[in-house]
Design an enzyme around this catalytic site. Structure first.
Site, PDB file in Angstrom:
ATOM      1  N   LYS A 143      -9.647 -10.421   6.354  1.00 25.47           N
ATOM      2  CA  LYS A 143     -10.271 -10.781   7.469  1.00 25.47           C
ATOM      3  C   LYS A 143     -10.432 -10.042   8.592  1.00 25.47           C
ATOM      4  CE  LYS A 143      -6.656 -13.455   9.746  1.00 25.47           C
ATOM      5  NZ  LYS A 143      -6.558 -12.922  11.397  1.00 25.47           N
ATOM      6  N   HIS A 161       0.920  -1.319  -0.066  1.00 23.84           N
ATOM      7  CA  HIS A 161      -0.149   0.230  -0.007  1.00 23.84           C
ATOM      8  C   HIS A 161       1.025   1.240   0.030  1.00 23.84           C
ATOM      9  CE1 HIS A 161      -3.475  -2.612   0.697  1.00 23.84           C
ATOM     10  NE2 HIS A 161      -4.148  -1.667   0.649  1.00 23.84           N
TER      11      HIS A 161
END
Lengths: 274, 183
Positions: free
Chosen positions: B95, B35
């Protein structure tokens, strides 16, 4: 230690690690199947179905159950004829290096400050090795993933607070929420020393999870009342089991450690021929 | 079960938190470092309609196969997500759920899918490795381009603020208050 024994021990560690990474113990698989059969929440049923299908895929493809192959924690029973020397530890690290290449495992071990990765899951201070006296040379490998390990806590409670222990255990599970990959197994260490309580909590995770005493069952029921459910998506099963180990402690102390394990409650065991 | 294929478009706006989906097409792994790298150097793939998978896989680079590829904790990417969605990313997979900040970034534009934590072999069995971007980040942090077939997912956060994780957490907090402790 003879070179033959060194080789046998290294092989046993590598094989126990491989077993642990690819196959869940029968009691853990049974607990997951029981949870799947009893689950009433449809999203949770889907999550548990994925978990059970994943176990079959890991077996048939011969690959790790989880990509976080963990840090291998090693328990060794050592008979009187085997000397506890540096070579014993070297053989264990050699076994881990072999398993890292052959299974393969994700290289997870880094220097704590520089974060440099050793590339083979060994390094200064690793492996965590717990040595116990025994009749045979037996290796148990418990690969511990970070998702659940990071959610574990220890608290130095007051001796007058024994009745508050269940609340502390539930508080830790609640704070962990979805992050440790529920349905979890909760290892609780009560007593010992600061370090001893943590060791007891981790040793509790080596025990069969399909049996609980009344105290453990009560803790497990309280946790399951919360409804966090598989992966924090809601459901009946948040904890598959709670396992408690106690140790005598200082009269002025009450250390309590809670070591959380994800649903992937792995352990691999191998006997070493002497 | 809803079937979707990448690149994703406005059809993701119809999804509701709790829906179960089978996703096929191409996805890209990205964790914290990817990222940051994308923010500095740009996307190594077309972000329009793309799906980002929060995952650090085990890859056998010699054989060119994905060995194990379960999801990692998405919350680590909470503050890194908005630029991805701004660039046109239509879905995230991970998750544990994400923050209100990430939910806001998704609003009206994209969704967050939950994939079962630890199900690395199941994931790998429906995956084919296509390419590796930013390999210098190392195996866990590199951007792996992966073709998937029928990956089973649950809509965790929809494009209308529906958030299954937040709903469950609220119920958990209420039930916690009702637990009685022996004194």
């Amino acid at each position: 230690m003879s070179s033959l024994l060194f080789e046998r021990l290294a092989s046993a560690v590598a094989e126990a690690t491989r077993d642990a990474e690819i196959f869940l113990p029968p009691d853990v698989e049974a607990a997951l199947m029981h949870a799947a059969a009893a689950e009433t929440n449809p999203v949770a049923r889907g999550e548990l179905a994925n978990i059970l299908e994943n176990l079959d895929k890991a077996k048939s493809l011969s690959v790790p159950i989880c990509q976080d192959t963990g840090i291998p924690v090693v328990y060794l029973t050592v008979p009187p004829t085997v000397p506890v020397t540096k070579e014993l530890y070297d053989a264990i690290s050699e076994g881990i290096r072999r398993a890292t290449a052959s299974v393969p495992l994700r290289p997870n071990a880094v220097d704590p400050i520089s974060r440099h990765n050793s590339g083979d899951n060994t390094g200064q201070g690793l492996q965590p090795v717990h040595i116990l006296p025994g009749d045979t040379l037996r290796v148990t490998v418990l690969p511990k993933g970070a998702g659940s390990e990071n959610m574990s806590q220890i608290k130095m409670m007051l001796p007058s607070q024994t009745a508050d222990i269940p609340k502390f255990v539930v508080d830790v599970v609640m704070a962990a929420g979805a992050r440790p990959c529920p349905p979890i197994v909760v290892g609780v260490g009560i007593g010992g020393t600061f370090d001893g309580a943590a060791a007891l909590a981790k040793e509790a995770l080596l025990e069969r999870i399909d049996v609980m005493d009344a105290y453990e069952q009560e803790l497990c029921d309280a946790i399951n009342t919360l409804g966090i459910g598989p992966m924090g998506l809601g459901g009946d099963t948040t904890a598959l089991a709670v396992k408690v180990k106690r140790g005598f402690c200082h009269t002025a102390s009450l250390p309590v450690a809670v070591n959380i394990q994800c649903w992937c409650c792995r352990r691999g065991i191998r006997e070493v021929e002497l | 079960m809803i079937r979707l294929t990448t690149p994703l478009g406005a059809e993701v706006l119809d999804l509701k938190a709790g829906d179960r989906v089978l996703l096929s097409g191409t996805i890209y792994t990205a964790r914290d470092e990817a990222h940051l790298k994308i923010r500095e150097e740009g996307f190594p793939f077309d972000p329009k309609g793309a799906v980002i998978y929060h995952c650090g896989p085990v890859v056998d680079t010699e054989k060119g196969v994905i060995v194990a590829a379960g999801p990692t904790t998405s919350a680590r990417m909470n503050s890194l997500t908005k630029p991805m969605i701004d660039a046109g990313v239509r879905a995230l997979i991970g998750k544990g759920g994400m923050s209100a900040e990430a939910r806001e970034a998704l609003s009206g534009r994209a969704v967050y899918f939950a994939f079962t934590g630890g199900c690395a072999a199941l994931a790998a069995s429906c995956m084919e490795l296509a390419a590796c971007h930013y390999p210098e980040l190392g195996m866990a942090e590199a951007v792996w381009e992966i073709r998937i077939k029928d990956m089973p997912l649950v809509v965790g956060i929809d494009a209308h603020g529906g958030d299954l994780f937040a709903d469950v957490a609220k119920g958990v907090a209420e039930r916690y208050q009702q637990l009685h402790w022996e004194k």
